[in-house]
Write an enzyme that holds these catalytic residues in place. Structure first.
Site: not given
Length: 470
Positions: A212, A246
């Site tokens: 990720e 993020c």
């Protein structure tokens, strides 16, 4: 025992347990998940205080909202559906094998290593661990160097209630040593540059990885959508955790002629939420290096001619508290730092556009983002953005909250990552679907007609099979 010795000893213990007891019962998995939920539930204040200390100022309310609530919800969701996910699935049997049986058994992979960043240190450590444990795996978590107060606390709490041959959180472990170990699966959340290093290390052990990696997630305000509503929603998710997210909206496209209106509404909303930098709900920048980087990013935009607008009143920077006021950067150019790297801070570039084709072209010329956000009620515009671009996930008329959906996989594409977790897809990510074929006596006799020597019987049988594409 130093961190390296403890890591090696715990890994060995989990490895042996995963081989001796390969399929933990569903009840064992549920019991572990419930213990995890209870330790989170019973230690909310201690957890919030530890994260606040690691950040040098992190709102307790944001920790409750963004970390504890989704983790507790995830445990409840997974426990209710685990039996269904783990049930062997029947599969079609070809006509040539009538009477035989096919099924898929989700089997655990073994020992899973989880490497987490500092920005959502609890959620990003335990969310993949929940999926891994649900699938029957053992799990060791390595937290970021900037999260050691939390890491020591979670280590204490987990060690007191969960066996370390099932789950362990080990403070002070080396990232290099951790990523080079022969995991049965590894999860890494962080930058794309570090992700490449982790993947290279994992390749030496043929370890499958879930990455990720974030990136510059675009946001598009379409001409049909109410500007005030968009400003209210996008500033909430952009400036949560001081933009250190993020999947935060990284930059935004606003139709030509509507930028002033957007900025006016954004200012009004932000000044209601945060009076100034002293507001306790505004999170600090994680460390001095990140603070200096963000300050340099703002200065670079100003020096190269961008209009930089502060959204809150009072001081722009507080070096002692490592806090930065939220800003909008209007019409940045691509040579500015703010448009080159993931911002990871309270700075929001706003670009103008004339046509949606222009927006699509800009997005597609860059690395695939972890998320794409659009504000539009026009179904044609929604379809155009959905099917002319690629991204890890999408939110329509909001941002970030696709990550909070328990029944939706979370993951990136291309430079923003690979693999996913959450929900049933997370269970599958940490499982090996084991195909099991069970032959029948009747089918076996027919199949043996195809065995050597290859004579007339074989030719008749094979021609029949070929003719009917069996």
């Amino acid at each position: 025992m130093n961190p390296s010795e403890r890591l090696q000893a715990t890994y060995k213990k989990q490895y042996e347990a995963s081989r001796q007891h390969a399929y933990p019962s569903l009840q064992e998995r549920k019991d572990t998940l419930e213990k995890l939920a209870q330790l989170l539930e019973n230690n909310q204040d201690r957890i919030c205080d530890a994260i606040d200390k690691d950040f040098g100022g992190r709102s307790k309310n944001e920790t409750l909202l963004l970390e504890l609530m989704p983790l507790l919800g995830s445990v409840t969701y997974v426990k209710k559906r685990l039996k269904k996910w783990a049930k062997p699935k029947s599969r079609h049997v070809g006509l040539a094998f009538i009477g035989a049986n096919n099924k898929l058994i989700p089997q655990p992979k073994g020992v899973v290593g989880v490497v987490t960043p500092w920005n959502y240190p609890l959620f990003l450590a335990l969310s993949p661990a929940i999926s891994a444990i649900a699938a029957g795996n053992r799990c060791i978590v390595k937290m970021a160097a900037n999260s050691q107060n939390l890491c020591r606390l979670i280590d204490e709490l987990v060690s007191a209630s969960i066996s370390d041959d099932v789950l362990s959180v080990i403070p002070g472990t080396s990232a290099r040593e951790f990523s080079s170990m022969p995991w049965d699966h590894m999860v890494f959340t962080g930058s794309a540059a570090t992700g490449k290093v982790v993947m290279e290390a994992a390749s030496k052990n043929l370890t499958p990885v879930t990455l990720e990696l974030g990136g510059k997630s675009p946001t598009i305000l379409a001409p049909d959508y109410d500007v005030a509503t968009a400003a209210e929603r996008v500033t909430f998710t952009k400036f949560l955790n001081a933009g250190q997210t993020c999947v935060a909206p990284d930059y935004m496209f606003v139709p030509e002629g509507k930028v002033d209106e957007f900025v006016t509404h954004a200012k009004a909303v932000m000044q209601k939420r945060y009076k100034d930098l002293s507001h306790p709900d505004f999170t600090a920048i994680i460390d001095e290096s990140a603070f200096n980087r963000l300050q340099a990013t703002l200065e670079d935009a100003k020096a190269k001619g961008a209009e930089v607008i502060q959204l809150t009143q009072g001081t722009t920077l507080d070096a002692e508290a490592q806090k930065m006021a939220p800003h909008i950067v209007v019409n940045p150019t691509d040579d500015m730092i703010v448009m080159q790297d993931e911002i990871f801070g309270p700075i929001f570039p706003v670009k103008t556009y004339k046509s949606m084709d222009e927006v699509v072209e800009y997005v597609n010329e860059r690395e695939r983002p972890l998320a794409l956000y659009m504000f539009t009620n026009n179904s044609r515009t929604q379809d155009e953005l959905l099917y002319k671009t690629l991204s890890g996930g999408v939110c329509i008329n909001d941002s970030l909250f696709h990550v909070a959906q328990h029944d939706m996989p979370f993951g990136g594409i291309g430079n923003s990552g690979m693999g996913h977790y959450h929900g049933e897809e997370g269970f599958k990510e940490f499982s090996k679907l084991r195909p099991v074929f069970k032959q029948s006596n009747m089918t076996s006799k027919i199949i043996l007609l195809l065995a050597p020597p290859y004579g007339s019987v074989f030719k008749t049988a094979i021609n029949t099979l070929l003719k009917f594409r069996i």
